[in-house]
Write an enzyme that holds these catalytic residues in place. Structure first.
Site, PDB file in Angstrom:
ATOM      1  N   THR A  78      -0.738  11.279   2.644  1.00 53.80           N
ATOM      2  CA  THR A  78      -0.354   9.809   1.109  1.00 53.80           C
ATOM      3  C   THR A  78       1.018   9.122   1.397  1.00 53.80           C
ATOM      4  O   THR A  78       0.684   7.999   1.293  1.00 53.80           O
ATOM      5  CB  THR A  78       0.065  11.106   0.444  1.00 53.80           C
ATOM      6  OG1 THR A  78      -1.183  11.559  -0.078  1.00 53.80           O
ATOM      7  CG2 THR A  78       0.012   9.853  -0.901  1.00 53.80           C
ATOM      8  N   HIS A 122      -0.225   6.727   3.805  1.00 58.66           N
ATOM      9  CA  HIS A 122      -1.566   5.001   3.082  1.00 58.66           C
ATOM     10  C   HIS A 122      -0.566   4.577   2.360  1.00 58.66           C
ATOM     11  O   HIS A 122      -0.473   3.557   2.356  1.00 58.66           O
ATOM     12  CB  HIS A 122      -1.704   6.091   1.812  1.00 58.66           C
ATOM     13  CG  HIS A 122      -3.040   6.480   2.377  1.00 58.66           C
ATOM     14  ND1 HIS A 122      -3.608   6.876   3.771  1.00 58.66           N
ATOM     15  CD2 HIS A 122      -3.571   8.199   2.505  1.00 58.66           C
ATOM     16  CE1 HIS A 122      -4.784   7.540   4.430  1.00 58.66           C
ATOM     17  NE2 HIS A 122      -4.778   8.257   2.571  1.00 58.66           N
TER      18      HIS A 122
END
Lengths: 349, 349, 349, 349
Positions: C44, C47
């Site tokens: 995450t 990202h």
């Protein structure tokens, strides 16, 4: 195949047994005949051998061949047999189900309403050959040695008892340093228990327990069991109790030491009725108690086979003695009078 | 809101209680203040009222307001309160959890290691106003009448005890015709039990049991309970036993009547240690025993709310008496000395 | 405690991040302030760092401190904080629950209806100090090294995903050789899986998988995956599939390879909608599919802590790089562009 | 017993079937011969009758007697038959298991690796007499009428699909107003669902759904399904989705409407591969999906029998037509071309 065989037979309603020559039995339509490669002694065999009151009340027909734990090769199959073939390397489930009652029809054959027990209600396997119904025959993994394959039945007790709920990341307390307790220590370890405690009385067996995976053993004659367990569990008590002893002591200590919301698996057979602190031991704690009898047929057997075949579960330290079948009396002696030196005893026909 | 209120208070360490005028309490930072619309009498209240040995050993500070089952409207909230608002129609879970122990952190707050009980460890709700921590406040469905909402706590006992495993299509045997046993009969019925038996001693209560869904009631003083149950279950015994009595009789008969592979939920509090036939009652049968204390927080409460709000569960026949709060003594009398005519008793402030 | 700290901050809506000096934050009433000892990089974070379309649509307020996996020491607590003390060695659950919705009230806080994510919806922990709500603070076992304690959050994903049903004695197939897949291999092993297969693409990572317990790794670019799996499972397929990849390939192969009655745990996030052979992959096979998001709060955390503290679970081979916080860019580089050499990357403030 | 019988036979690889005179079959060693009292038409029969592409690819030997749902009296048993007696009133499980594969040995015979289907892989029961293996014979409760006993097999689909997890106190959403969807509505109701919604397209069938227990039916052509469901579930979505339709529409809407942490039972057979929003529909929500095929053998059958025999489950409104066997063509017509007027169609030989 010759026509005669050697077998360990209980001939009279008294202690002891004898090695006799018998005709090799023939399998019925739904049975298979096995040449026994290894067979092992269970506590039930000890009761029958010693002819205690339970045995005297339970065994109906004498003479009878003793024994129910084995591994061997199928040498003949009956006309209705479909799943098992000549040449298969098998062991057998001891619980012979009726296949017709509610439990048999709902995946609980192990607690069949009309259960027969191999070696108790019919001839057993302390012999060169044995007959078993196809329904209980279990194909072993060919890579597993016969003496290990022979003890899958009691190992299955331990697997079912220990794994009726997951133990991974949990603390487990086992009562009893007999073979099933030792198996349970090995099983709890391979299944990821974070701490496994075993309460016993025999240093040799407790050493085996530590060898197969117990984190810590506690001598019931000497150690501060309660203090140790509380200190090892942040004062909460253990997540899981496995009673493989069936004594009032194990029951009292077990229900005291299990944590709130914990699990208690009752496998040990008690000497009679027991006294329980139902309120503080079960109700207020929200404890779940599982009565454990036999093994799931055959979910447990798949687990046992996979764990043995993968090499993940090493139970060889538990098998302390391998004797020729003819020395069966020495085997019983080891289990009854000399638990200080023995774990599981295997007989080789 | 006025500054004074009426409350039922235990003032001295002896039997009885009195209606006194008290200041309306103020909620702490994490508490809410409720104007009580209905409150109901539990067996625990009866113990405290009668000041039996359990109560004498358990209750620490007198004077104390009795009671823990209620429904009412929130009239004030503390500074840290977020979930509950003024005007909410609430009841409350009686088990006040610490929010820090292992059980509180794993969805088992109802068996918290540091549990406090409303009306036992702190002032309760037999009053015009009551204070409860936000953590135990439960928003009721607005369509449910206050006297029904008040009894959701004991109803939750019955829901948790009965539904810890599914009962649909199963036979259920309930011991005890007190309010919790009657609730259990209603719950087993709405959850699809195919047969629900209740063993009791009071005709009026057994009639209520049949009204709310028991297939058959059995009078413990007269009926052939074993014979009836075996004949109704093809000789197998019942699938599920719910012990709401806690007597040695219920335990003996329960473990005898539960079928192999069946379930026994232990909710009743015993008078002391009990004797159990561990071998034949639990181990050989493969029975599972659940100790049941309280209710799941808040899974059970959601079930209770949905069943009441949907109209699927009609417990109104179980609430036999509705009295003004000032007639609390008559309420206790009904529960203790006149169980022949009463089910659940509700008090209205 | 000084008043300024170093932190890795996303300042602008574009790829990259920068090390900036910030005021040390102060905890709110229900929050704690932690001095970060170790923090680790999650997909995450990658990202958000790379500012892909998901990140651009999800992150609301810039600048924001990145990161959500950490371990550190509590140095200050807010006025409402009760469970956590100054000096506690903690990590934190990333899912910040509302404590009021149905899931929060029924032991499913990890899928709260109003979930906020640490480091996504608020400042994270790639810094010398971080603030987290008490509700998500998790007390670590003091014996566990900070860099291992830091990765408990993603390890918890693997533990929950793998152990949602038992794996002991079962065959397990893992898709994905990223850190969560590697963790899953270690977890399946310690929990007693008899065979653990991992399908990956990076030899270094697959070597790590074998080191932590995978029985066999399969290279998706070269190996005959179907043939191998069928031959290793008697032609039945595997008992358990863990999808840590989320690719159409993993979904197709997973549902093809899972055996009848088997289990498929879906953890990997797909790039968009996927195509599934519902009939043959799920319905006719009687397969159970578990959607896995986060970790159970806090059942999974207890399992993680116990497995790490007991030394039963060795995940150290999976942590391939430990860098100073200031070299965070190198850390991201390792995870994105050089998966061939990296497992999990830890940053030390 | 006469030597000839009437039977509905598919003679040629084309649409249709014909009533022919056949010899009454004789049971094999492990089979029983039944005089059929009632038999009912399933969707599978419709496929074979209409000879669609699935049927053309699946049915191997013509001519073949159609049908697999029935109730009748045993008139002859084979030599190996032990559980079933002449005179027994039986129905039969349609899934004929091999009794040797892993599933057959672990309580999952319904998804046997070598499954044969009655009326698909061998002659069926649209005839005056039929032969079935003893292993699938199921003794009915004698109090249940033959036309109700005949539909226990599809009713069992609904029972297994609905009750794979408890529904008591939960909201249930059913897709499909065919007979299995209607059965599911009845089952969800008797098992205590607090709200049961059924999405269908035929007013007559939706009226039946409401009659047997659906709280509300939603017309897929006209109603605001999403809006209604959200408003009825406090905006959360439903606890349980039962897909008895298998359409892309049902799958999309089902995974959208199921709440976080909810359950989706997939029973409907899709026309081909389906598209699923894996992330938002399953993973992030933490949804559990159960592939449902057949019924548990024989746990589900016990549930079905108990629910019917106790009178708790009234499915009679779902059986809309009872025709003589000779009017089978009208029966197929009703199911295929006139779903607007029909539920389940029973044929009486």
């Amino acid at each position: 195949m010759g026509e005669l065989m050697q077998a360990v037979v209980k001939s009279a309603a008294e202690a002891g047994a004898e090695l006799v020559t018998r005709s090799i039995p023939r399998p019925g339509a739904d049975e298979v005949l096995v040449r026994v490669k290894a067979t092992s002694i269970c506590g039930t065999d000890v009761h029958i051998y010693g002819w205690n009151s339970w045995a005297a009340g339970r065994i109906r027909d004498l003479p009878q061949i003793l024994g129910h734990e084995f591994a061997g090769e199928v040498v003949e199959v009956g006309s209705e047999v479909r799943r098992i073939k000549v040449g298969d390397f098998i062991s057998a489930e001891t619980h012979i189900p009726c296949r017709a009652c509610k439990q048999c029809l709902t995946g609980q054959m192990h607690i069949c309403n009309n259960l027969k027990i191999l070696g108790v209600d019919c001839d057993g396997c302390f012999a060169e050959y044995a007959v078993v119904p196809e329904i209980v025959a279990w194909k072993n993994d060919p890579s597993v040695a016969p003496e290990l394959a022979a003890v899958q039945e009691p190992l299955g007790n331990a697997v079912y008892c220990t794994l009726v709920e997951p133990v991974v990341g949990k603390s487990v307390l086992i009562f009893g340093d007999g073979p099933t307790g030792l198996f349970a220590a090995a099983v709890a370890h391979v299944a990821g228990a974070s701490k496994t405690f075993l309460v016993g009385r025999h240093p040799v067996r407790m050493e085996i327990a530590r060898k197969v995976g117990a984190t810590q053993t506690l001598d019931d004659n000497r150690d501060d069991i309660e203090g140790t367990l509380l200190s090892e569990t942040d004062g909460l008590g253990v997540d899981v109790v496995l009673d493989m002893a069936g004594t009032q002591r194990a029951i009292d200590l077990g229900f005291k030491m299990v944590r709130k919301g914990g699990r208690f698996s009752a496998f040990g057979v008690a000497g009679g009725r027991v006294s329980i602190d139902l309120n503080d031991g079960i109700v207020f704690k929200g404890v779940t108690v599982y009565g454990i009898n036999g093994r799931l047929m055959f979910d447990t057997w798949f687990e046992v086979r996979n764990l043995l075949a993968s090499g993940r579960l090493d139970i060889s330290p538990i098998i302390t003695h391998k004797l020729p079948l003819s020395e069966f009396a020495e085997g019983f002696e080891l289990m009854v009078r000399r638990p200080k030196v023995s774990g599981k005893v295997v007989l080789i026909p």
